[in-house]
Scaffold this active site. Sequence first.
Site, short mmCIF file in Angstrom:
data_model
loop_
_atom_site.label_atom_id
_atom_site.label_comp_id
_atom_site.label_asym_id
_atom_site.label_seq_id
_atom_site.Cartn_x
_atom_site.Cartn_y
_atom_site.Cartn_z
CB CYS A 139 25.01 -7.01 6.35
SG CYS A 139 24.67 -7.83 4.66
CD GLU A 183 30.94 -7.73 -3.23
OE1 GLU A 183 31.94 -8.16 -4.22
OE2 GLU A 183 30.27 -6.43 -3.22
CG PHE A 184 32.99 -3.28 1.20
CD1 PHE A 184 33.49 -3.14 1.94
CD2 PHE A 184 34.27 -3.66 -0.12
CE1 PHE A 184 34.25 -3.53 2.79
CE2 PHE A 184 35.48 -3.67 0.64
CZ PHE A 184 35.43 -3.98 1.32
N GLY A 194 18.31 -3.23 9.35
CA GLY A 194 18.07 -4.24 9.75
C GLY A 194 18.47 -5.36 9.03
CG LEU A 215 24.15 11.09 9.38
CD1 LEU A 215 24.79 12.71 9.68
CD2 LEU A 215 24.60 10.55 10.64
CE LYS A 254 19.53 -2.11 1.26
NZ LYS A 254 20.83 -1.67 0.93
CB ALA A 309 16.26 9.65 12.51
N GLY A 310 15.46 7.36 11.78
CA GLY A 310 13.67 6.33 12.14
C GLY A 310 13.86 5.33 12.80
C1 UGA Z 1 25.07 -3.48 4.38
C2 UGA Z 1 26.16 -2.11 4.10
O1 UGA Z 1 25.53 -0.59 3.55
C3 UGA Z 1 26.76 -2.94 2.80
O2 UGA Z 1 28.36 -1.92 2.43
C4 UGA Z 1 27.67 -4.03 3.04
O3 UGA Z 1 28.54 -4.85 2.01
C5 UGA Z 1 26.42 -4.63 3.69
O4 UGA Z 1 25.70 -4.44 4.43
C6 UGA Z 1 27.00 -6.25 4.00
O5 UGA Z 1 27.70 -6.45 4.45
O6 UGA Z 1 26.32 -6.99 2.76
P1 UGA Z 1 22.95 -4.10 3.10
O7 UGA Z 1 22.73 -4.32 4.68
O8 UGA Z 1 21.94 -3.63 1.48
O9 UGA Z 1 23.96 -2.99 3.43
O10 UGA Z 1 21.51 -2.09 3.84
P2 UGA Z 1 22.06 -0.69 4.01
O11 UGA Z 1 21.94 -0.11 3.18
O12 UGA Z 1 23.70 -0.77 4.67
O13 UGA Z 1 20.88 -0.59 5.04
C7 UGA Z 1 21.14 -1.35 5.97
C8 UGA Z 1 20.08 -1.17 7.68
O14 UGA Z 1 19.96 0.58 7.75
C9 UGA Z 1 18.37 -0.50 6.67
O15 UGA Z 1 17.64 -1.38 7.52
C10 UGA Z 1 18.00 0.57 6.08
O16 UGA Z 1 17.06 1.27 6.48
C11 UGA Z 1 19.17 1.08 7.83
N1 UGA Z 1 19.31 3.11 7.01
C12 UGA Z 1 20.21 2.85 6.49
C13 UGA Z 1 19.17 4.06 8.05
O17 UGA Z 1 17.98 3.75 8.81
N2 UGA Z 1 19.19 4.83 8.25
C14 UGA Z 1 20.28 5.24 7.21
O18 UGA Z 1 20.19 6.15 6.71
C15 UGA Z 1 20.05 4.19 6.11
#
Ligand code: UGA
Length: 436
Positions: free
Chosen positions: A262, A146-147, A259, A252, A325, A254-255
Amino acid sequence: MRLSVIGCGYLGAVHAAAMASIGHDVIGIDVDARKVEQLSRGEAPFFEPGLQEILTEGIQSGRLRFTTDMAEASGATVHFVGVGTPQQKDGYAADLTYVNAAIDGLLPYLNPGDLVAGKSTVPVGTAADLTPRVEATGATLVWNPEFLREGWAVQDTIDPDRLVVGVPAGEAGERAAATLREVYHPAVAKGTPFIVTDLATAELVKVAANAFLATKISFINAMAEIAEVTGADVTQLADAIGHDARIGRRFLGAGIGFGGGCLPKDIRAFSARAEELGRGESVAFLREIDAINLRRRDRAVDLTVAALDGTVFEKKITVLGAAFKPHSDDIRDSPALDVAVRLRGLGANVTVTDPAAIENARSRHPQLTYVEDRDEALRDADAVIVVTEWDEYRRQMPPEHVSALTAGRIIIDGRNCLDAAAWRAAGWTYYGMGRP
Ligand code: UGA
């Protein structure tokens, strides 16, 4: 089609409701009686846009039910397994207790010809280990990762950008792939890529995708670290390299880093599995990805301390955000809360606010002060730090408005989501991550 979904956490509850919404007859099964009751009343157990609506609709139509009784899986054609695979308490590897328990619990109710479709994120090789147990019942085991992204989970499930199905070799595998095409008929009909692989590839696709996303984020955060000592601006850098279609601007940002439930645990489990396979060095960089990521939280804390002239002791700091997030109430491994807790640890008077995650945050970190109302939370603050880029902070918080509430004029933008020029023009001292 009749479907069962074992495990009604984030993945399972959304999957069950989404499958009912595209016309299937679905039974969701979970060991947690409270969760099952809540779902049966049509209440979403977590904040996820659109979930409430499809839950209610599914239950009212009679196509969606929830139970704690595994026997009710009997009669379904496809059994999806979507239980959690958390990080082990004493190591990096994934804890497969729930996957094993779900499969063992399901075995007595499987009929020959049934399909068991694993959806949980598992170490490569897990499906091969489980196969003999499932095949002994005459059923077939496939892996269908699942994605979905939290916050877009309903949309990602109903209308994914690709479907991946790992099947065993031979006729049983071909039949299984055909059955899953039927399950996902609306997406398949509109031409969504449907990729059929072997079991190991499907398992690996999932962890590789998350490892790549984590790498992308840590890459830009590494550039932020370099920007910080050179006076460069990582946001402009990301925009500039992002125009190259081979690189792309997404992920991309940055921050304070990634977390959630996943990315962090998946890259660690991947490292652990690679070590077991004798290929630890192939993904040794993931340790560095993890380390860069964690350093960004330190950086946010250090910036705040420096901004407040070297000490946060007894200073009032308003932390905007708690969820890992936006569009989520999930606080698992939340960089936002981690920063809040550390500032509290340094003696600051920390007030946390968040549009959705306060309840979860409070039960995990009761030592922090929580205020629902953003403006109330901002009142008399010496410094403000944005750690989750909700629209409420990014778009709907003019600096002039905040100036009327706070005591100080210091803003730390932990997500590089604010208009630095606008804040500066309003008399604020603005600090970004990897920005001058
Ligand atoms: C992630 C993947 O994006 C999904 O494709 C996957 O299905 C899911 O894990 C999973 O394995 O179940 P998710 O955990 O919902 O999804 O969150 P993301 O949107 O990937 O964000 C992850 C973290 O990265 C957040 O803390 C977000 O703030 C951070 N992030 C994201 C950044 O710091 N910079 C970015 O440019 C993007």
